[in-house]
Motif scaffolding. Structure first.
Motif, PDB file in Angstrom:
ATOM      1  N   THR A 281      -7.687 -36.641 -60.328  1.00  0.00           N
ATOM      2  CA  THR A 281      -6.551 -35.596 -60.780  1.00  0.00           C
ATOM      3  C   THR A 281      -6.576 -34.297 -60.047  1.00  0.00           C
ATOM      4  O   THR A 281      -7.593 -33.502 -59.990  1.00  0.00           O
ATOM      5  N   LEU A 282      -5.547 -33.727 -59.448  1.00  0.00           N
ATOM      6  CA  LEU A 282      -5.352 -32.372 -58.813  1.00  0.00           C
ATOM      7  C   LEU A 282      -4.159 -31.775 -59.065  1.00  0.00           C
ATOM      8  O   LEU A 282      -3.151 -32.338 -59.261  1.00  0.00           O
ATOM      9  N   ASP A 283      -4.526 -30.603 -59.875  1.00  0.00           N
ATOM     10  CA  ASP A 283      -3.370 -29.552 -60.337  1.00  0.00           C
ATOM     11  C   ASP A 283      -3.270 -28.367 -59.798  1.00  0.00           C
ATOM     12  O   ASP A 283      -4.243 -27.563 -59.449  1.00  0.00           O
ATOM     13  N   LEU A 284      -2.052 -28.484 -58.996  1.00  0.00           N
ATOM     14  CA  LEU A 284      -1.988 -26.988 -58.080  1.00  0.00           C
ATOM     15  C   LEU A 284      -0.659 -26.408 -58.366  1.00  0.00           C
ATOM     16  O   LEU A 284       0.078 -25.864 -57.706  1.00  0.00           O
ATOM     17  N   CYS A 285      -0.420 -26.420 -59.671  1.00  0.00           N
ATOM     18  CA  CYS A 285       0.831 -25.923 -60.222  1.00  0.00           C
ATOM     19  C   CYS A 285       0.927 -24.276 -60.098  1.00  0.00           C
ATOM     20  O   CYS A 285      -0.010 -23.732 -60.277  1.00  0.00           O
ATOM     21  N   ASN A 286       2.163 -24.102 -59.611  1.00  0.00           N
ATOM     22  CA  ASN A 286       2.176 -22.461 -59.800  1.00  0.00           C
ATOM     23  C   ASN A 286       1.330 -21.946 -58.595  1.00  0.00           C
ATOM     24  O   ASN A 286       0.661 -20.867 -58.718  1.00  0.00           O
ATOM     25  N   ASN A 287       1.458 -22.365 -57.429  1.00  0.00           N
ATOM     26  CA  ASN A 287       0.747 -21.600 -56.093  1.00  0.00           C
ATOM     27  C   ASN A 287       1.705 -21.332 -55.211  1.00  0.00           C
ATOM     28  O   ASN A 287       3.098 -21.184 -55.485  1.00  0.00           O
ATOM     29  N   GLN A 288       1.571 -21.338 -53.905  1.00  0.00           N
ATOM     30  CA  GLN A 288       2.474 -20.969 -52.680  1.00  0.00           C
ATOM     31  C   GLN A 288       2.373 -21.734 -51.526  1.00  0.00           C
ATOM     32  O   GLN A 288       2.411 -21.293 -50.284  1.00  0.00           O
ATOM     33  N   ILE A 289       2.377 -23.258 -51.880  1.00  0.00           N
ATOM     34  CA  ILE A 289       2.338 -24.103 -50.954  1.00  0.00           C
ATOM     35  C   ILE A 289       3.520 -24.447 -50.370  1.00  0.00           C
ATOM     36  O   ILE A 289       4.510 -24.651 -51.131  1.00  0.00           O
ATOM     37  N   CYS A 290       3.887 -24.237 -49.022  1.00  0.00           N
ATOM     38  CA  CYS A 290       4.985 -24.661 -48.398  1.00  0.00           C
ATOM     39  C   CYS A 290       4.899 -26.139 -47.786  1.00  0.00           C
ATOM     40  O   CYS A 290       3.788 -26.852 -47.898  1.00  0.00           O
ATOM     41  N   LEU A 307      -7.115 -40.814 -55.990  1.00  0.00           N
ATOM     42  CA  LEU A 307      -6.141 -39.787 -56.580  1.00  0.00           C
ATOM     43  C   LEU A 307      -5.144 -40.448 -57.353  1.00  0.00           C
ATOM     44  O   LEU A 307      -4.139 -41.344 -56.817  1.00  0.00           O
ATOM     45  N   ALA A 308      -5.172 -40.259 -58.802  1.00  0.00           N
ATOM     46  CA  ALA A 308      -3.911 -40.810 -59.558  1.00  0.00           C
ATOM     47  C   ALA A 308      -2.923 -39.737 -60.210  1.00  0.00           C
ATOM     48  O   ALA A 308      -1.847 -40.441 -60.497  1.00  0.00           O
ATOM     49  N   SER A 309      -3.343 -38.509 -59.772  1.00  0.00           N
ATOM     50  CA  SER A 309      -2.344 -37.514 -60.353  1.00  0.00           C
ATOM     51  C   SER A 309      -2.433 -36.312 -59.683  1.00  0.00           C
ATOM     52  O   SER A 309      -3.374 -35.762 -59.221  1.00  0.00           O
ATOM     53  N   LEU A 310      -1.047 -36.016 -59.398  1.00  0.00           N
ATOM     54  CA  LEU A 310      -0.767 -34.835 -58.404  1.00  0.00           C
ATOM     55  C   LEU A 310       0.196 -34.122 -58.864  1.00  0.00           C
ATOM     56  O   LEU A 310       1.425 -34.284 -59.165  1.00  0.00           O
ATOM     57  N   ASN A 311      -0.161 -32.691 -59.293  1.00  0.00           N
ATOM     58  CA  ASN A 311       1.013 -31.839 -59.763  1.00  0.00           C
ATOM     59  C   ASN A 311       1.146 -30.625 -58.779  1.00  0.00           C
ATOM     60  O   ASN A 311       0.251 -29.813 -58.633  1.00  0.00           O
ATOM     61  N   LEU A 312       2.455 -30.696 -58.328  1.00  0.00           N
ATOM     62  CA  LEU A 312       2.686 -29.562 -57.335  1.00  0.00           C
ATOM     63  C   LEU A 312       4.054 -28.629 -58.095  1.00  0.00           C
ATOM     64  O   LEU A 312       4.667 -28.121 -57.075  1.00  0.00           O
ATOM     65  N   ARG A 313       4.066 -28.908 -59.184  1.00  0.00           N
ATOM     66  CA  ARG A 313       5.260 -27.850 -59.532  1.00  0.00           C
ATOM     67  C   ARG A 313       5.225 -26.475 -59.488  1.00  0.00           C
ATOM     68  O   ARG A 313       3.869 -25.944 -59.183  1.00  0.00           O
ATOM     69  N   ARG A 327       6.477 -40.548 -47.532  1.00  0.00           N
ATOM     70  CA  ARG A 327       5.854 -41.640 -46.612  1.00  0.00           C
ATOM     71  C   ARG A 327       4.497 -41.756 -46.949  1.00  0.00           C
ATOM     72  O   ARG A 327       4.206 -43.156 -46.914  1.00  0.00           O
ATOM     73  N   ALA A 328       3.774 -41.019 -47.725  1.00  0.00           N
ATOM     74  CA  ALA A 328       2.430 -41.267 -48.131  1.00  0.00           C
ATOM     75  C   ALA A 328       2.258 -42.423 -49.020  1.00  0.00           C
ATOM     76  O   ALA A 328       1.496 -43.430 -49.134  1.00  0.00           O
ATOM     77  N   LEU A 329       3.345 -42.325 -49.892  1.00  0.00           N
ATOM     78  CA  LEU A 329       3.273 -43.161 -50.936  1.00  0.00           C
ATOM     79  C   LEU A 329       3.742 -44.469 -50.630  1.00  0.00           C
ATOM     80  O   LEU A 329       3.831 -45.471 -51.471  1.00  0.00           O
ATOM     81  N   LEU A 330       4.169 -44.667 -49.453  1.00  0.00           N
ATOM     82  CA  LEU A 330       4.728 -46.080 -48.872  1.00  0.00           C
ATOM     83  C   LEU A 330       3.223 -46.905 -48.749  1.00  0.00           C
ATOM     84  O   LEU A 330       3.268 -48.037 -48.784  1.00  0.00           O
ATOM     85  N   THR A 331       2.370 -46.159 -48.505  1.00  0.00           N
ATOM     86  CA  THR A 331       1.002 -47.003 -48.129  1.00  0.00           C
ATOM     87  C   THR A 331      -0.169 -46.628 -49.499  1.00  0.00           C
ATOM     88  O   THR A 331      -1.040 -47.457 -49.748  1.00  0.00           O
ATOM     89  N   ASN A 332      -0.104 -45.642 -49.922  1.00  0.00           N
ATOM     90  CA  ASN A 332      -0.977 -45.277 -51.260  1.00  0.00           C
ATOM     91  C   ASN A 332      -0.795 -46.152 -52.121  1.00  0.00           C
ATOM     92  O   ASN A 332       0.343 -46.426 -52.818  1.00  0.00           O
ATOM     93  N   THR A 333      -2.006 -46.704 -52.736  1.00  0.00           N
ATOM     94  CA  THR A 333      -2.005 -47.536 -54.058  1.00  0.00           C
ATOM     95  C   THR A 333      -2.381 -47.053 -55.234  1.00  0.00           C
ATOM     96  O   THR A 333      -2.982 -47.800 -56.234  1.00  0.00           O
ATOM     97  N   SER A 334      -3.040 -45.654 -55.217  1.00  0.00           N
ATOM     98  CA  SER A 334      -3.796 -45.292 -56.339  1.00  0.00           C
ATOM     99  C   SER A 334      -3.046 -44.252 -57.196  1.00  0.00           C
ATOM    100  O   SER A 334      -3.150 -44.077 -58.233  1.00  0.00           O
ATOM    101  N   LEU A 335      -1.930 -43.510 -56.725  1.00  0.00           N
ATOM    102  CA  LEU A 335      -1.331 -42.563 -57.369  1.00  0.00           C
ATOM    103  C   LEU A 335      -0.346 -42.957 -58.435  1.00  0.00           C
ATOM    104  O   LEU A 335       0.496 -43.974 -58.225  1.00  0.00           O
ATOM    105  N   LYS A 336      -0.510 -42.464 -59.758  1.00  0.00           N
ATOM    106  CA  LYS A 336       0.264 -43.015 -60.873  1.00  0.00           C
ATOM    107  C   LYS A 336       1.239 -41.908 -61.060  1.00  0.00           C
ATOM    108  O   LYS A 336       2.411 -42.123 -61.621  1.00  0.00           O
ATOM    109  N   SER A 337       1.082 -40.717 -61.210  1.00  0.00           N
ATOM    110  CA  SER A 337       1.795 -39.507 -61.590  1.00  0.00           C
ATOM    111  C   SER A 337       1.932 -38.563 -60.689  1.00  0.00           C
ATOM    112  O   SER A 337       0.811 -37.973 -60.007  1.00  0.00           O
ATOM    113  N   LEU A 338       3.202 -38.229 -60.409  1.00  0.00           N
ATOM    114  CA  LEU A 338       3.553 -37.341 -59.293  1.00  0.00           C
ATOM    115  C   LEU A 338       4.572 -36.017 -59.821  1.00  0.00           C
ATOM    116  O   LEU A 338       5.425 -36.456 -60.335  1.00  0.00           O
ATOM    117  N   HIS A 339       4.187 -34.810 -59.947  1.00  0.00           N
ATOM    118  CA  HIS A 339       5.165 -33.924 -60.544  1.00  0.00           C
ATOM    119  C   HIS A 339       5.304 -32.863 -59.045  1.00  0.00           C
ATOM    120  O   HIS A 339       4.773 -32.295 -58.496  1.00  0.00           O
TER     121      HIS A 339
END
Length: 433
Positions: A281-290, A307-313, A327-339
Motif C-alpha cells: 500500500t502506498l498513499d501519496l494523497c495531496n502532494n505535488q506530483i506531476c 503493490l495492491a493499493s496506490l492513492n494519488l488523489r 500502460r503499466a496496468l496492462l502488465t501489472n498483476t498485483s494492483l487492486k485499488s487505484l485512486h
C-alpha cells in the motif's frame, strides 16, 4: 469455647464470622506491602485476582509493568487516566493500550535539551514487551535560546541557517525504536498542535537532521509493517533519504506519505522503492506530483509484484501521467485499488484505461472522481467494461460523464460485485489461524 460462650453472652451481636480468615489477612498484607514486596506469581490464581483487584493504580510502573498481567488491573489504569478508551484499537489488550499511550504521551511532550532522556529510556524495559504501535502527532522543538547572544560573531547567512537547524531538531527516535522488538506500526506528524504565544514557523519544520535520524531509526526497526509520515512538509530531498533507507526492508507493507510536499524527484525515488520492496500500500494523497513523477511511479508499478493499493488523489499527474499508469496496468498483476481523483485527467486517460479494463483481471477499484473525463471519456470506460468481471468499484462523481453512461457502468460494476458476493458465499475460504 468457654471464652466464646462468655463473649456471646456479654455481647449478643458478637460473632465468629467477623474474624477474617488467616488467608484474607495474608492477602491484605500482600496488597499493603506490594510496592516493597510484589509477591504475586507465587499465589494461587484466585488469590492473585483478589490481590490485583485491590492494587492501587498509582503504584510505580517499575513494580507493576512486568509482574501484573491481569487485564482488569490495566483496564482500571486506562479508564482512570483517559476519557476515551477503545480497546479494539489495541488488539483488545488493555495492557498494550496503557503502555502505548503512556509512551506516546511521554514522547509528545519531550523537549530536547530540557527533558531528561531517561524519562524515555527508563520506560523501555517496562513497555518493550507490549508496544506494537505508536501514534505521535506532535514533536516539540528544543526550548528557544536567544540566538543574538550566541551568534553575535556569526554572519546572517549560512551560519545562521545552521544554527536555526540545531535549535529546531526534535526527539531522535533512534534512541527508542531499536529497543522495541514488537513495534509494527509507526504514525508520525512533525509539528506542534498548540504552541500558544511562542509561535514560530520553525516549530513546524521536519528538519534534515530529523530526516536522517528518522531514516536510520526506521531502517533499524526490522519488524515495522506500517509507516505513516503525514502533514510534515516532507519534500523531495527528504523523501529521497527515507526511500533509500526503506529499500529492501524485510517487513514494510504500508507507506503513507499523504499531505506533504513531494514533487517529481521524490516520486522517482518512490517509484524505485516500489520495485525494490514488498510494499502493498502506498498513499501519496495531496502532494505535488506531476506527470514525470507519475511516469516514474508507473515504471515502479510495472516492475512490482506486490503493490495492491496506490492513492494519488489531489496531485497533478495530468493525462501524460494517467496514460503511463494505464500502460503499466496492462502488465501489472498485483494492483487492486487505484485512486486518481482530482488529477486534471481527461479523455486521453480514459482511452488508455478502456484498454486496461478490457485486459486487466486484477483491478477491483478505480476512483476517477473530480476529473474532466466528459461524455466521450465515460463511453470509452463503458466500452472497456463490456467483458470485465473483476471491477467492483468505479467512482465517477463530478467527471461530466453522461447520466445514461454512468447508469450503464454502474449496472456492470454492481453485477460484478454481486457475482463476487455470491461466489464467496458458495466457496467460503477459511482464514488461516
Amino acid at each position: 469455647s468457654f471464652y466464646t460462650r462468655r463473649c456471646i453472652t456479654e455481647d449478643p451481636s458478637w460473632s465468629l464470622v467477623t474474624v477474617p480468615p488467616l488467608t484474607e489477612l495474608c492477602l491484605q498484607h500482600i496488597v499493603h506491602n506490594f510496592e516493597n514486596n510484589p509477591i504475586l506469581n507465587y499465589l494461587l490464581p484466585e488469590h492473585q485476582k483478589k490481590v490485583v483487584d485491590r492494587l492501587s493504580t498509582s503504584l510505580p510502573l517499575t513494580v507493576t509493568a512486568n509482574i501484573v498481567s491481569h487485564e482488569d488491573y490495566w483496564k482500571r489504569c486506562c479508564m482512570e487516566r483517559w476519557q476515551v478508551c477503545d480497546v479494539s484499537n489495541y488488539g483488545d489488550s488493555w495492557k498494550r493500550m496503557f503502555f502505548e499511550r503512556h509512551l506516546e504521551n511521554t514522547l509528545k511532550f519531550f523537549i530536547p535539551n530540557a527533558t531528561d532522556p531517561r524519562e524515555v529510556l527508563d520506560l523501555i524495559p517496562l513497555c518493550k514487551g507490549y508496544v506494537r504501535k505508536l501514534e505521535i502527532d506532535q514533536f516539540l522543538p528544543p526550548l528557544w535560546v536567544d540566538q543574538n547572544k550566541e551568534s553575535s560573531d556569526l554572519s546572517d547567512t549560512e551560519d545562521d541557517a545552521e544554527l536555526s537547524e540545531v535549535y529546531t531538531h526534535h526527539y531522535d527516535l533512534r534512541d527508542l525504536i531499536s529497543d522495541l522488538p514488537h513495534l509494527q506500526e509507526l504514525h508520525l506528524t512533525y509539528g506542534v498542535k498548540s504552541c500558544g504565544m511562542n509561535f514560530e514557523w520553525s516549530l513546524f519544520n521536519f528538519t534534515e537532521l530529523d530526516c536522517y535520524n528518522l531514516a536510520a531509526a526506521v531502517k533499524m526497526c526490522r519488524s515495522l509493517k506500517v509507516f505513516k509520515l503525514t502533514r510534515s512538509k516532507v519534500d523531495d530531498d527528504k523523501i529521497k533519504i527515507l526511500a533509500r533507507s526503506l529499500q529492501h526492508h524485510p517487513c514494510l507493507l504500508e507507506l503513507d506519505l499523504s499531505h506533504n510536499l513531494i514533487r517529481d524527484h521524490g516520486a522517482q525515488a518512490l517509484g524505485k522503492l516500489i520495485s525494490h520492496s514488498k510494499l502493498e500500500t502506498l498513499d501519496l494523497c495531496n502532494n505535488q506530483i506531476c506527470h514525470l513523477g507519475a511516469q516514474a511511479l508507473a515504471q515502479g508499478l510495472a516492475e512490482s509484484s506486490t503493490l495492491a493499493s496506490l492513492n494519488l488523489r489531489l496531485n497533478f499527474v495530468d493525462d501524460k501521467g494517467g496514460e503511463a499508469i494505464g500502460r503499466a496496468l496492462l502488465t501489472n498483476t498485483s494492483l487492486k485499488s487505484l485512486h486518481l481523483g482530482s488529477n486534471n485527467l481527461s479523455q486521453r486517460t480514459t482511452a488508455a484505461f478502456s484498454q486496461v479494463l478490457a485486459q486487466n483481471t486484477t483491478l477491483t477499484s478505480i476512483n476517477f472522481s473530480c476529473n474532466h473525463l466528459g461524455p466521450d471519456g465515460g463511453k470509452q470506460l463503458l466500452e472497456g467494461l463490456a467483458n470485465n468481471k473483476t471491477l467492483t468499484e468505479l467512482d465517477l462523481r463530478h467527471t461530466e460523464v453522461e447520466q445514461e453512461t454512468d447508469f450503464l457502468i454502474h449496472e456492470i460494476v454492481w453485477a460484478n460485485r454481486e457475482a463476487v458476493r455470491v461466489g464467496s458465499l458458495q466457496n467460503p475460504t477459511t482464514e488461516p489461524l
